[in-house]
Design an enzyme around this catalytic site. Structure first.
Site, PDB file in Angstrom:
ATOM      1  N   ASN A 132      -9.889   0.327   1.620  1.00 57.25           N
ATOM      2  CA  ASN A 132      -8.443   0.471   1.435  1.00 57.25           C
ATOM      3  C   ASN A 132      -8.097   0.087  -0.003  1.00 57.25           C
ATOM      4  OD1 ASN A 132      -5.668   0.138   1.370  1.00 57.25           O
ATOM      5  ND2 ASN A 132      -5.549  -0.963   3.309  1.00 57.25           N
ATOM      6  N   HIS A 183      -2.693   7.249   4.599  1.00 56.86           N
ATOM      7  CA  HIS A 183      -3.206   6.081   3.882  1.00 56.86           C
ATOM      8  C   HIS A 183      -4.581   5.719   4.436  1.00 56.86           C
ATOM      9  CE1 HIS A 183      -3.630   2.322   1.943  1.00 56.86           C
ATOM     10  NE2 HIS A 183      -3.346   1.570   2.991  1.00 56.86           N
ATOM     11  N   CYS A 212       0.820  -1.221   0.000  1.00 57.23           N
ATOM     12  CA  CYS A 212       0.000   0.000   0.000  1.00 57.23           C
ATOM     13  C   CYS A 212       0.849   1.264   0.000  1.00 57.23           C
ATOM     14  CB  CYS A 212      -0.921   0.008   1.217  1.00 57.23           C
ATOM     15  SG  CYS A 212      -2.118  -1.324   1.245  1.00 57.23           S
TER      16      CYS A 212
HETATM   17  C1  LIG Z   1      -8.862  -6.110  10.923  1.00 56.25           C
HETATM   18  C2  LIG Z   1      -9.364  -5.157  11.978  1.00 56.25           C
HETATM   19  C3  LIG Z   1     -10.438  -4.257  11.419  1.00 56.25           C
HETATM   20  C4  LIG Z   1      -9.957  -5.983  13.107  1.00 56.25           C
HETATM   21  O1  LIG Z   1     -10.495  -5.115  14.099  1.00 56.25           O
HETATM   22  P1  LIG Z   1     -10.244  -5.393  15.633  1.00 56.25           P
HETATM   23  O2  LIG Z   1     -11.049  -4.408  16.385  1.00 56.25           O
HETATM   24  O3  LIG Z   1      -8.764  -5.410  15.825  1.00 56.25           O
HETATM   25  O4  LIG Z   1     -10.859  -6.806  15.803  1.00 56.25           O
HETATM   26  P2  LIG Z   1     -10.136  -8.101  16.342  1.00 56.25           P
HETATM   27  O5  LIG Z   1      -9.088  -8.538  15.365  1.00 56.25           O
HETATM   28  O6  LIG Z   1      -9.729  -7.827  17.745  1.00 56.25           O
HETATM   29  O7  LIG Z   1     -11.317  -9.119  16.280  1.00 56.25           O
HETATM   30  C5  LIG Z   1     -12.425  -8.988  17.124  1.00 56.25           C
HETATM   31  C6  LIG Z   1     -13.429 -10.060  16.725  1.00 56.25           C
HETATM   32  O8  LIG Z   1     -14.065  -9.674  15.515  1.00 56.25           O
HETATM   33  C7  LIG Z   1     -14.046 -10.757  14.604  1.00 56.25           C
HETATM   34  N1  LIG Z   1     -14.039 -10.247  13.251  1.00 56.25           N
HETATM   35  C8  LIG Z   1     -12.980 -10.026  12.431  1.00 56.25           C
HETATM   36  N2  LIG Z   1     -13.404  -9.562  11.257  1.00 56.25           N
HETATM   37  C9  LIG Z   1     -14.749  -9.471  11.348  1.00 56.25           C
HETATM   38  C10 LIG Z   1     -15.748  -9.055  10.457  1.00 56.25           C
HETATM   39  N3  LIG Z   1     -15.482  -8.627   9.221  1.00 56.25           N
HETATM   40  N4  LIG Z   1     -17.029  -9.092  10.872  1.00 56.25           N
HETATM   41  C11 LIG Z   1     -17.361  -9.515  12.099  1.00 56.25           C
HETATM   42  N5  LIG Z   1     -16.448  -9.932  12.977  1.00 56.25           N
HETATM   43  C12 LIG Z   1     -15.160  -9.901  12.600  1.00 56.25           C
HETATM   44  C13 LIG Z   1     -12.814 -11.520  14.957  1.00 56.25           C
HETATM   45  O9  LIG Z   1     -12.902 -12.854  14.502  1.00 56.25           O
HETATM   46  C14 LIG Z   1     -12.806 -11.423  16.459  1.00 56.25           C
HETATM   47  O10 LIG Z   1     -13.673 -12.392  16.968  1.00 56.25           O
HETATM   48  P3  LIG Z   1     -13.270 -13.208  18.294  1.00 56.25           P
HETATM   49  O11 LIG Z   1     -13.135 -12.158  19.363  1.00 56.25           O
HETATM   50  O12 LIG Z   1     -14.435 -14.107  18.467  1.00 56.25           O
HETATM   51  O13 LIG Z   1     -11.999 -13.896  17.944  1.00 56.25           O
HETATM   52  C15 LIG Z   1      -8.207  -4.300  12.564  1.00 56.25           C
HETATM   53  O14 LIG Z   1      -7.327  -5.111  13.291  1.00 56.25           O
HETATM   54  C16 LIG Z   1      -7.431  -3.582  11.515  1.00 56.25           C
HETATM   55  O15 LIG Z   1      -7.929  -2.678  10.897  1.00 56.25           O
HETATM   56  N6  LIG Z   1      -6.140  -3.945  11.312  1.00 56.25           N
HETATM   57  C17 LIG Z   1      -5.326  -3.327  10.309  1.00 56.25           C
HETATM   58  C18 LIG Z   1      -5.622  -3.938   8.968  1.00 56.25           C
HETATM   59  C19 LIG Z   1      -5.124  -3.112   7.816  1.00 56.25           C
HETATM   60  O16 LIG Z   1      -5.323  -1.936   7.788  1.00 56.25           O
HETATM   61  N7  LIG Z   1      -4.473  -3.772   6.848  1.00 56.25           N
HETATM   62  C20 LIG Z   1      -3.992  -3.146   5.678  1.00 56.25           C
HETATM   63  C21 LIG Z   1      -2.843  -2.251   5.995  1.00 56.25           C
HETATM   64  S1  LIG Z   1      -2.259  -1.471   4.551  1.00 56.25           S
END
Ligand SMILES: CC(C)(COP(=O)(O)OP(=O)(O)OC[C@H]1O[C@@H](n2cnc3c(N)ncnc32)[C@H](O)[C@@H]1OP(=O)(O)O)[C@@H](O)C(=O)NCCC(=O)NCCS
Length: 331
Positions: free
Chosen positions: A283, A253, A120
């Protein structure tokens, strides 16, 4: 790598163009494929909808209109370009490069053309390279495209990645300018963290289960993103002798509204100076920053003289910031 732009020609962006696919994919539509909801996606990411290409479309189908608009905006033609960089992780194919294909479509017969892989952060790496070659006099006029069609490499059974990404592309023309546009860059990479966001099986390394879909450790990437957005921007501002209070337009970003909010708060940027469009596009990887620049120009925030701070981060893991004074008059 860090440096203020003090040694070469004054260089700026003289043209900007963008393109997103027509097809809008809502959170509700994704909820038909994976166990998720509009409420969860909005609350955890701020993403309302994203654009996705059709099966027949490839990156160059977005890159070409974006490039044509950027050239028209700069008042030049394809033949006037001598450097063409396409920053992407989803080229039409491994080779020929999408840069070379685009060069042919644009009539850029005198251009060196290639693809650049920095996740990215690709657009940030691309404009830094173009800046360097133009400031040194090696290139007279460059076209840098940042774009991805990540929908092509998403696992439609993995809710943790499917909801985050969208497709889009942007392009800029970079050339010598009467006044300094670019003021400095900071770029970095940490391959040790690479497996937190990767595409195993997409290259020459054999994997046991090469399904060729994006895999991600969301929590680790979240931690990385919030850290580097702040560190990279602060390092570059210090290098250039500029205070955050002087920044008129902050273009982070567009990965997740929570990541943007965190960086904005830590850096101390007032919210009206922050460009956010992740709600509409998700994204878009290398397309994210040029799409945000286009939005800031459309809403009147990007004016001649505006001090613009951009920071990208992504797979690699990589990150990169650029500081520039916007020099282009409104159309
Ligand atoms: C992916 C992201 C949105 C997850 O959000 P979060 O608040 O950290 O959520 P968690 O990873 O703690 O997961 C919480 C719960 O939601 C669940 N979950 C994940 N994706 C989900 C979705 N799309 N819908 C519903 N539940 C979801 C998980 O399985 C987890 O369940 P559990 O507690 O039973 O295991 C966040 O970590 C993020 O934005 N990370 C950066 C990703 C990114 O930007 N990547 C590209 C960079 S260029």
């Amino acid at each position: 790598m860090i440096g203020a732009a003090r040694n070469g020609l004054a260089v700026s962006i003289t043209g900007l163009g963008v393109c997103v696919p027509d097809r809008v994919v809502t959170n509700d539509e994704l909820a038909q494929h994976v166990d998720t909801s509009d409420e969860w996606i909005m609350e955890r990411t701020g993403i309302r909808e994203r654009r996705m290409v059709t099966r027949e479309q490839a990156l160059s189908d977005l890159a070409l209109p974006a490039a044509r608009d950027a050239l028209a905006d700069a008042g030049v033609e394809g033949k006037d370009i001598d450097l063409l960089i396409v920053a992407t992780v989803t080229p039409d194919m491994a080779f020929p490069s999408t840069g070379a294909l685009l060069g042919a479509a644009l009539g850029a017969v005198d251009a060196a053309a290639y693809d650049l892989s920095a996740g990215c952060t690709g657009f940030m790496y691309g404009i830094a390279q173009a800046y360097g070659m133009v400031a040194a006099g090696l290139s007279k006029r460059a076209l840098v495209v940042g774009g991805d069609v990540l929908s092509k490499i998403l696992d439609w059974e993995d809710r943790s990645t499917l909801v985050l990404f969208g497709d889009g592309a942007g392009a800029v023309v970079i050339e010598p300018a009467p006044q300094e546009g670019f003021l400095g860059f900071e770029l970095g990479a940490d391959g040790a963290g690479g497996a937190n966001l990767w595409l195993p099986g997409s290259g020459s390394r054999v994997f046991d289960d090469p399904d060729k879909y994006v895999k991600m450790n969301g929590r680790e990437v979240f931690r990385f993103a919030t850290r580097v957005l702040v560190q990279s921007a602060e390092a570059l501002l210090e290098q250039c002798g500029v205070s955050i209070d002087d920044v008129d337009v902050y273009v982070p970003h567009q990965a997740n509204v929570r990541i943007i909010d965190h960086a904005t708060k830590k850096l101390g940027v007032p919210s009206e100076r922050v460009v956010v469009n992740v709600d509409r596009y998700g994204n878009t990887s290398s397309g994210s920053i040029p799409l945000a620049l286009a939005d800031a120009r459309a809403d009147g925030r990007l004016r001649p003289g505006s001090l613009v701070l951009m920071t990208g981060m992504g797979a690699g893991l990589t990150w990169g910031s650029a500081l520039m004074r916007w020099t282009k008059e409104a159309a």
